[in-house]
Design a protein around this motif. Structure first.
Motif, PDB file in Angstrom:
ATOM      1  N   ARG A   1       0.285  47.093 -24.194  1.00  0.00           N
ATOM      2  CA  ARG A   1      -0.802  46.809 -23.661  1.00  0.00           C
ATOM      3  C   ARG A   1      -1.000  47.288 -22.459  1.00  0.00           C
ATOM      4  NH1 ARG A   1      -6.053  45.406 -25.079  1.00  0.00           N
ATOM      5  NH2 ARG A   1      -4.430  45.007 -26.905  1.00  0.00           N
ATOM      6  N   ALA A   2       0.285  47.469 -21.775  1.00  0.00           N
ATOM      7  CA  ALA A   2       0.434  47.640 -20.968  1.00  0.00           C
ATOM      8  C   ALA A   2       0.037  48.535 -19.666  1.00  0.00           C
ATOM      9  CB  ALA A   2       1.954  46.471 -19.704  1.00  0.00           C
ATOM     10  N   ALA A   3       1.382  49.879 -20.702  1.00  0.00           N
ATOM     11  CA  ALA A   3       0.581  50.927 -20.529  1.00  0.00           C
ATOM     12  C   ALA A   3      -0.406  51.328 -21.027  1.00  0.00           C
ATOM     13  CB  ALA A   3       1.562  52.069 -21.181  1.00  0.00           C
ATOM     14  N   LEU A   4      -1.665  50.687 -21.932  1.00  0.00           N
ATOM     15  CA  LEU A   4      -2.830  51.204 -22.406  1.00  0.00           C
ATOM     16  C   LEU A   4      -3.280  51.314 -21.328  1.00  0.00           C
ATOM     17  CD1 LEU A   4      -5.527  51.646 -24.149  1.00  0.00           C
ATOM     18  CD2 LEU A   4      -4.946  49.108 -24.184  1.00  0.00           C
TER      19      LEU A   4
ATOM     20  N   PRO B   1     -11.637  54.103 -26.142  1.00  0.00           N
ATOM     21  CA  PRO B   1     -10.381  53.809 -27.360  1.00  0.00           C
ATOM     22  C   PRO B   1     -10.843  52.365 -27.248  1.00  0.00           C
ATOM     23  CG  PRO B   1      -9.609  53.891 -24.410  1.00  0.00           C
ATOM     24  CD  PRO B   1     -10.951  54.871 -24.989  1.00  0.00           C
ATOM     25  N   VAL B   2     -10.284  52.437 -28.855  1.00  0.00           N
ATOM     26  CA  VAL B   2     -10.182  51.151 -29.902  1.00  0.00           C
ATOM     27  C   VAL B   2      -9.035  50.465 -28.390  1.00  0.00           C
ATOM     28  CG1 VAL B   2      -9.237  49.159 -32.107  1.00  0.00           C
ATOM     29  CG2 VAL B   2     -11.143  51.680 -31.788  1.00  0.00           C
ATOM     30  N   GLY B   3      -7.685  50.971 -28.237  1.00  0.00           N
ATOM     31  CA  GLY B   3      -7.383  49.624 -27.391  1.00  0.00           C
ATOM     32  C   GLY B   3      -5.395  50.104 -28.312  1.00  0.00           C
TER      33      GLY B   3
ATOM     34  N   GLY C   1      -6.905  57.824 -26.418  1.00  0.00           N
ATOM     35  CA  GLY C   1      -6.894  57.560 -24.740  1.00  0.00           C
ATOM     36  C   GLY C   1      -6.324  56.355 -25.558  1.00  0.00           C
ATOM     37  N   ASN C   2      -5.666  55.936 -26.901  1.00  0.00           N
ATOM     38  CA  ASN C   2      -5.372  54.556 -27.593  1.00  0.00           C
ATOM     39  C   ASN C   2      -3.362  54.402 -26.745  1.00  0.00           C
ATOM     40  OD1 ASN C   2      -7.548  53.132 -28.818  1.00  0.00           O
ATOM     41  ND2 ASN C   2      -7.150  55.208 -29.873  1.00  0.00           N
ATOM     42  N   ALA C   3      -2.914  53.638 -26.788  1.00  0.00           N
ATOM     43  CA  ALA C   3      -1.473  52.997 -26.608  1.00  0.00           C
ATOM     44  C   ALA C   3      -1.341  52.705 -28.579  1.00  0.00           C
ATOM     45  CB  ALA C   3      -1.199  51.823 -25.798  1.00  0.00           C
TER      46      ALA C   3
ATOM     47  N   ASP D   1      -3.262  40.578 -30.246  1.00  0.00           N
ATOM     48  CA  ASP D   1      -3.269  41.572 -29.021  1.00  0.00           C
ATOM     49  C   ASP D   1      -3.215  43.102 -30.171  1.00  0.00           C
ATOM     50  OD1 ASP D   1      -4.017  40.376 -26.354  1.00  0.00           O
ATOM     51  OD2 ASP D   1      -1.787  40.704 -26.079  1.00  0.00           O
ATOM     52  N   VAL D   2      -2.710  43.162 -31.642  1.00  0.00           N
ATOM     53  CA  VAL D   2      -3.426  44.892 -31.859  1.00  0.00           C
ATOM     54  C   VAL D   2      -4.754  44.703 -31.938  1.00  0.00           C
ATOM     55  CG1 VAL D   2      -2.750  46.378 -34.364  1.00  0.00           C
ATOM     56  CG2 VAL D   2      -0.887  45.024 -33.030  1.00  0.00           C
TER      57      VAL D   2
END
Length: 484
Positions: A65-68, A149-151, A177-179, A228-229
């Motif tokens: 989440r932090a890198a996304l 991106p979805v996330g 673009g997702n993590a 958070d996924v």
């Protein structure tokens, strides 16, 4: 790896270590136990990997989440360049990848080199090349339609093609673009550290890819349930896929499922039998039949049944099981004793239900009793409604079924709960026409070559969504309409 590793594998002296989870660009030890990996050749310990917990998953999700934001804001072309470098790194590590997979699941080294270690780099490069094929933005009247991106994506992958099934998920997800938080199968974790090293060398930012090892009911469940996924992509059995989809639904996640299959290969009455039989055995028994797209049913015209079976049994001798470190071995052991019991049970059930063993059959193989070796098997007189014709076996078992005409062949081919892959041999125009009637997400006509740009996925209980190709990238995106 070198011949030294081959000798270590043969002698059972090589123990490969997964040093820890890969979270936020660093190796993280514990919490949790350590799993010992047992060789399917003889049961000796050949590897160890950490066993994660829900807390490990939570740490990985927070890192993703932090890198996304920064990765999602990176231009698609720049993301593609990182993935091209990743393909190069995977190519450079192919021998190491091949031996890791041969060690953990017993795949013959010749097949590991030809497929298990080469396909990931091929798919990664092909996916990176799709960056200009995806319509990232489009004008529609007063609307700007943006593909975003979805996330955070949770990727849960199977043991049978460890790295191939991983890159078909994470590479399109990263291009979009997702993590990612990846959970490899607990019985085939050894390519995880190789992937982490390759991704770092390619310049993938820390935290964009995280790897958590552990059991499906714990780590996989925690990924699917984590609030958070944003999306779960799973490859595995239909039963587990249904469960994960239900778990993900509690937080209304996007879900992609690549599940089981019961591939039918159909020989039309004008098929080239020599080619069709050689390729059928290859696709039925490669990887010891442990593939969702394995050709497990061969449909032949009733009038040609005896001739086809004679040709099959004559060609089958080349597939004698052997030690996976031997270059000449085409069929190694199954991946585990549990898998051996499953496949042997299906063979015993098939015989009890009236199938005739034309080649192979149930039971241990003399001289190979210490390992999970099963006889490559050809069954005849198989009823289309029998267990062996309806359920996914995941072993080197080919069932021969007969049909009266093309309508009958189509009915039998489509007569399962699955719809993943199929194959047909015959006059090209007739075969193409027949292929259009098959309920399957991917159909091979006259032994067509693998195409990493073609979408892969199933109908019915074979899954939801598509992997590979442009469609595989779009699977990991959401659409936003900005009206002006």
């Amino acid at each position: 790896m070198t011949n030294t590793h081959e000798q270590q594998l043969e002698r059972g002296t090589s123990v490969l270590e997964v040093p820890g989870h890969w979270i936020g660009g660093t190796v993280v030890a514990g919490p949790g136990d350590v799993r010992e990996l047992l060789s399917p050749v003889d049961g000796r310990v050949v590897g160890r990997s950490p066993v994660g917990t829900p807390e490990t998953v939570d740490r990985a999700v927070r890192a993703a989440r932090a890198a996304l934001p920064a990765w999602a804001a990176t231009a698609p072309g720049a993301r593609a360049e990182v993935l091209r470098r990743l393909a190069d790194e995977l190519t450079r590590r192919q021998e190491e990848i091949a031996w890791a997979i041969t060690t953990e699941i017993g795949v013959p080294i010749s097949f590991s080199r030809a497929a298990q270690a080469t396909f990931p780099a091929i798919v990664t490069a092909a996916t990176a090349g799709l960056v200009d094929e995806v319509e990232w933005e489009a004008e529609r009247g007063n609307a700007l339609v943006v593909r975003e991106p979805v996330g955070v994506v949770g990727a849960i992958t199977p043991w049978n093609f460890p790295l191939q099934q991983t890159v078909t998920k994470i590479v399109p997800a990263l291009l979009a673009g997702n993590a990612v938080v990846l959970k490899p199968a607990e019985t085939s974790p050894l390519t995880g550290p190789i992937l982490a090293e390759a991704a770092t060398a390619a310049g993938l930012p820390a935290g964009v890819l995280n790897i958590v090892y552990g059991d499906g009911p714990v780590v996989g469940e925690a990924i699917a349930a984590h609030p958070d996924v944003d999306m779960v992509s799973f490859t595995g059995s239909t039963a587990v896929g249904r469960h994960l989809a239900a778990t993900a639904a509690r937080t209304v996640k996007k879900v992609a499922l690549e599940l089981g299959g019961k591939t039918a290969a159909i020989l039309l009455d004008d098929a080239d039998l020599d080619r069709a039989i050689a390729e059928t055995l290859q696709f039925a028994w490669s990887n010891a039949g442990q593939a969702c797209g394995a050709w497990s049913r061969l449909l032949v015209p009733a009038a040609r049944h005896d001739d086809v079976v004679r040709r099959l049994t004559a060609a089958a001798a080349a597939f004698a099981p052997g030690h996976p470190a031997e270059e000449s071995t085409l069929v190694g052991p199954l991946a585990s004793e549990a898998q051996w019991s499953r496949v042997n049970g299906y063979l015993e059930t098939a015989v009890a239900e009236g199938a005739v063993v034309a080649y192979g059959g149930p039971g241990r193989i003399p001289g190979l009793e210490a390992g999970a070796f099963v006889r490559p098997t050809i069954l005849t007189h198989v009823d289309p409604s029998s267990t062996i014709a309806q359920e996914e076996v995941f072993g080197p078992v080919l069932s021969v079924l007969t049909y009266e005409d093309e309508a009958d062949a189509l009915r039998i081919a489509n007569g399962t709960a699955y719809g993943l892959t199929a194959a047909v041999y015959g006059d090209p125009a007739r075969a193409l026409s027949f292929a259009r009637g098959l309920v399957a997400g991917q159909v091979y006509v006259n032994g067509a070559a693998f195409n990493p740009l073609a979408p892969f996925g199933g109908f019915r209980q074979s899954g939801v969504g598509r992997e590979m190709g442009k469609e595989g990238v779009e699977e990991f995106t959401e659409l936003k309409a900005i009206l002006r």
